[in-house]
Write a protein that holds these residues in place. Structure first.
Motif, short mmCIF file in Angstrom:
data_model
loop_
_atom_site.label_atom_id
_atom_site.label_comp_id
_atom_site.label_asym_id
_atom_site.label_seq_id
_atom_site.Cartn_x
_atom_site.Cartn_y
_atom_site.Cartn_z
N LEU A 234 0.97 -1.24 0.08
CA LEU A 234 0.13 0.06 0.02
C LEU A 234 0.90 1.17 -0.06
O LEU A 234 1.75 1.35 0.84
CB LEU A 234 -0.98 -0.21 1.35
N TRP A 235 0.75 2.16 -0.96
CA TRP A 235 1.31 3.35 -1.02
C TRP A 235 0.44 4.45 -0.84
O TRP A 235 -0.96 4.51 -1.07
CB TRP A 235 2.01 3.71 -2.27
N SER A 236 0.76 5.85 -0.60
CA SER A 236 0.05 6.91 -0.80
C SER A 236 0.66 8.16 -1.55
O SER A 236 1.99 8.04 -1.68
CB SER A 236 -0.31 7.45 0.85
N MET A 237 -0.20 8.99 -1.98
CA MET A 237 0.36 10.11 -2.83
C MET A 237 -0.58 11.51 -2.29
O MET A 237 -1.92 10.95 -2.24
CB MET A 237 0.06 9.82 -4.22
N SER A 238 0.12 12.38 -2.15
CA SER A 238 -0.61 13.58 -1.78
C SER A 238 -1.48 14.07 -3.02
O SER A 238 -0.99 13.96 -4.18
CB SER A 238 0.39 14.76 -1.49
N LEU A 239 -2.56 14.39 -2.94
CA LEU A 239 -3.47 15.02 -4.08
C LEU A 239 -3.58 16.72 -3.91
O LEU A 239 -4.28 17.00 -4.89
CB LEU A 239 -4.91 14.39 -4.00
N THR A 240 -2.75 17.20 -3.19
CA THR A 240 -2.56 18.55 -3.13
C THR A 240 -1.20 18.86 -3.13
O THR A 240 -0.47 18.14 -2.59
CB THR A 240 -3.16 19.23 -1.62
N GLY A 241 -0.79 19.86 -3.86
CA GLY A 241 0.71 20.48 -3.91
C GLY A 241 1.39 19.32 -4.71
O GLY A 241 0.97 18.55 -5.57
N LYS A 242 2.89 18.99 -4.39
CA LYS A 242 3.63 18.16 -5.13
C LYS A 242 3.11 16.73 -4.85
O LYS A 242 2.86 16.12 -3.79
CB LYS A 242 4.85 18.30 -4.66
N PRO A 243 3.14 15.95 -5.94
CA PRO A 243 2.31 14.46 -5.71
C PRO A 243 3.62 13.47 -5.09
O PRO A 243 4.50 12.86 -5.73
CB PRO A 243 2.13 13.92 -7.14
N GLU A 244 3.71 13.65 -3.77
CA GLU A 244 4.70 12.83 -3.01
C GLU A 244 4.01 11.34 -2.71
O GLU A 244 3.24 11.32 -2.29
CB GLU A 244 4.93 13.56 -1.49
N LEU A 245 5.05 10.54 -3.12
CA LEU A 245 4.75 8.84 -2.96
C LEU A 245 5.42 8.42 -1.74
O LEU A 245 6.39 8.75 -1.36
CB LEU A 245 5.33 8.06 -3.98
N THR A 246 4.53 7.87 -0.95
CA THR A 246 4.86 7.28 0.40
C THR A 246 4.67 5.91 0.45
O THR A 246 3.35 5.57 0.23
CB THR A 246 4.53 8.01 1.35
#
Length: 176
Positions: free
Chosen positions: A102-114
């Protein structure tokens, strides 16, 4: 390759396939169709988030409000198809399965993957809690078979709880 008005992907062993995300209204009328995409999730603002198929080399996309066009929002980072998109209730973060975790990505600002999980077995789906503070994840292994639900708060390793399930999990996860 093209066939009629559509396209298809070609895989090994002569296999061919096509993928679409179709949007219909409550009466069943088609509003939009996006070819080469395979899973979708509504954003709180009414736009549709879709995941690119192997034909599109993966990617995460969002429609405009009129559902006439798509924009890639992952800056090309998700280069292989992902699955099981789950938007946090506030619409600011996307969780998705990619590379069996499972990964996450910000939908606001820069699309940071975690990367949110690093489990011993593959992840098939995840869902945000109603307040967006925690995730429920299905972990599976067909060869064992492992049937587990993992609950955790992102970034808090001490919060991880693993529950064995009495049934083989299939499909999306829901807190309801």
């Amino acid at each position: 390759a093209s066939v009629g008005s559509g396209t298809y992907c070609e895989g090994g062993y002569g296999m061919k396939w096509g993928t679409f995300v179709n949007v219909v209204d409550r009466r069943g009328n088609k509003i939009a169709s996006f070819e080469g995409y395979n899973e979708s999730e509504w954003l709180p603002d009414g736009r549709l988030l879709v995941l690119g198929s192997a034909c599109r080399m993966g990617g995460i996309y969002v429609t405009d409000r009129a559902m006439q066009s798509l924009s890639r929002i992952d800056d090309g980072q998700v280069s292989m198809p992902a699955s099981a998109p789950a938007v946090r209730p506030d619409g600011k973060v996307l969780a998705f399965v990619w590379n069996n975790q499972l990964w996450s990505m910000s939908l606001t600002g820069k699309p940071e993957l975690t990367q949110l999980t690093n489990l011993a077995k593959s992840v098939s789906a995840g869902a945000w809690s109603p307040d967006g503070s925690a995730l429920a994840v299905i972990m599976f292994d067909v060869s064992m078979p492992v049937r587990s639900l993992v609950l955790f708060k992102p970034g808090d390793e001490k919060s991880v709880v693993v529950r064995q399930l009495g049934v083989y999990p299939y499909g999306p996860v829901s807190w309801r």
